[in-house]
Design a protein around this motif. Structure first.
Motif, PDB file in Angstrom:
ATOM      1  N   ILE A  25      36.225  47.267  37.932  1.00 53.08           N
ATOM      2  CA  ILE A  25      35.052  46.448  38.264  1.00 53.08           C
ATOM      3  C   ILE A  25      35.504  45.087  38.809  1.00 53.08           C
ATOM      4  N   ASN A  26      36.428  44.445  38.076  1.00 57.34           N
ATOM      5  CA  ASN A  26      36.928  43.150  38.550  1.00 57.34           C
ATOM      6  C   ASN A  26      37.711  43.291  39.842  1.00 57.34           C
ATOM      7  N   THR A  62      35.185  43.618  42.578  1.00 63.47           N
ATOM      8  CA  THR A  62      34.503  42.331  42.795  1.00 63.47           C
ATOM      9  C   THR A  62      35.391  41.372  43.584  1.00 63.47           C
ATOM     10  N   ILE A 116      35.555  42.330  47.151  1.00 64.38           N
ATOM     11  CA  ILE A 116      34.348  41.989  47.908  1.00 64.38           C
ATOM     12  C   ILE A 116      34.333  40.488  48.212  1.00 64.38           C
ATOM     13  N   ILE A 117      34.800  39.662  47.243  1.00 63.37           N
ATOM     14  CA  ILE A 117      34.914  38.224  47.509  1.00 63.37           C
ATOM     15  C   ILE A 117      35.899  37.982  48.659  1.00 63.37           C
ATOM     16  N   LEU A 127      34.476  51.291  43.004  1.00 66.60           N
ATOM     17  CA  LEU A 127      33.292  51.216  42.145  1.00 66.60           C
ATOM     18  C   LEU A 127      32.766  52.598  41.802  1.00 66.60           C
TER      19      LEU A 127
END
Lengths: 107, 232
Positions: free
Chosen positions: B121-122, B125, B128-129, B195
């Motif tokens: 998950i991290n 994330t 995506i950042i 994901l």
């Protein structure tokens, strides 16, 4: 990592990445300041090239993990670009010659 | 292509030694040269090596036309200055773009770290950042292109000086911007798959590191463009 067959995984502490990140920020700021203060001549060039190579080295060694890869991979990837120095040298000579010819005949 | 088959294939001279002996053993034992390197990572490195030559040809060509031109080259500190409060700040936008790209490299490195800890998950994330920062970079580059085009810079001429400036600028930054754009798409694809748990079955998250190699390379190329094109 019990079930990752193909990888001796590249596990490095986050703090190392943060340090390199900070170093890249500082180096970029320094190279920006070289332009901001309008340094000229050999000092400008020496600083720009040195800062550029330092940044590139940090990215390749730490972010791209080349420092922990085997020498066989590192040398296969890092040595061939040295041939580019020959290209740069040849083209620098060519460009100087072009400049002289243009200044002589196309004023 | 895994380490088990590579080590069992050769009886003589175990390629376990590291350093120069390891280098010779790895290259000379009639076996897989890149021991313990997956094919994905080896191929990405070889692709990046070829890309290095492409960018180097552009930068060398730029050097050639710039030194060979008797007409003065436009001063990058003035051409790429931004007016802030009525005062021109040299290379301001380029400096911000540099910091954005370095930051995206930092988040990408942390995404790789999370992926190897199976914190998907991290990892997703952070990827995506990273992609968002990359897109910001491309947006600022589009702004810069628009500004220069409105000022009359064309690939064949410009009002500031040597005619070769436009061709070099659009070619080099355009090709780099294309790389960033492809990288953003690549990162988003891998993040989506992360994901969805696609890599969970094989428990192999090296694909994140391979995607990271590409992204760091884009940052690496910018280091050279920043120094050689903007600071020269």
């Amino acid at each position: 990592m019990e079930s990752t067959p193909a990888s001796h995984s590249q596990q490095h502490p986050i703090s190392l990445y943060l340090k390199v990140w900070g170093a890249l920020f500082v180096l970029s700021t320094l190279s920006y300041l070289v332009d901001y203060f309008g340094l000229h001549g050999l000092l400008r060039w020496g600083l720009i090239i040195a800062l550029m190579l330092a940044k590139a080295g940090l990215i390749v060694a730490v972010f791209m993990h080349m420092a922990w890869e085997r020498l066989a991979l590192a040398s296969a990837i890092l040595l061939p670009p040295l041939a580019l120095l020959v290209l740069v040298a040849l083209m620098a000579i060519e460009a100087d010659q072009m400049l002289v010819v243009r200044q002589l005949f196309f004023r | 292509m895994n380490a088990a088959s590579a080590t069992s294939a050769v009886g003589v001279a175990p390629p376990s030694a590291l350093g120069w002996r390891g280098l010779v053993a790895d290259w000379s034992s009639d076996q897989q040269a890149f021991v313990k390197v997956s094919w994905g990572k080896a191929m990405m490195w070889i692709f990046l090596l070829s890309d290095t030559f492409v960018f180097s040809c552009f930068l060398t060509g730029y050097m050639t036309v710039r030194t060979g031109s008797p007409v003065a080259w436009p001063n990058p500190s003035e051409v790429f200055a931004l007016n802030v409060g009525g005062r021109p700040l040299p290379l301001l936008l380029i400096a911000i773009m540099t910091f954005v790209l370095i930051t995206s490299s930092g988040t990408m490195a942390m995404a790789v770290n999370c992926a190897y800890r199976r914190d998907r998950i991290n990892a997703a994330t952070l990827m995506i950042i990273t992609a968002g920062l990359g897109e910001t970079f491309v947006g600022m580059q589009a702004f810069e292109w628009t500004k220069l085009i409105l000022e009359g810079v064309r690939p064949w001429s410009n009002p500031m000086g040597a005619a070769q400036f436009g061709a070099s600028f659009f070619m080099i930054t355009g090709f780099h911007g294309l790389h960033v754009t492809i990288g953003v798409i690549y990162l988003l694809v891998v993040a989506t798959r992360l994901l969805r748990g696609r890599y969970e079955q094989r428990a192999n998250y090296q694909i994140v590191e391979v995607a990271g190699l590409y992204w760091h390379f884009v940052d690496l190329v910018w280091v050279f463009i920043f120094a050689l094109f903007y600071l020269w």
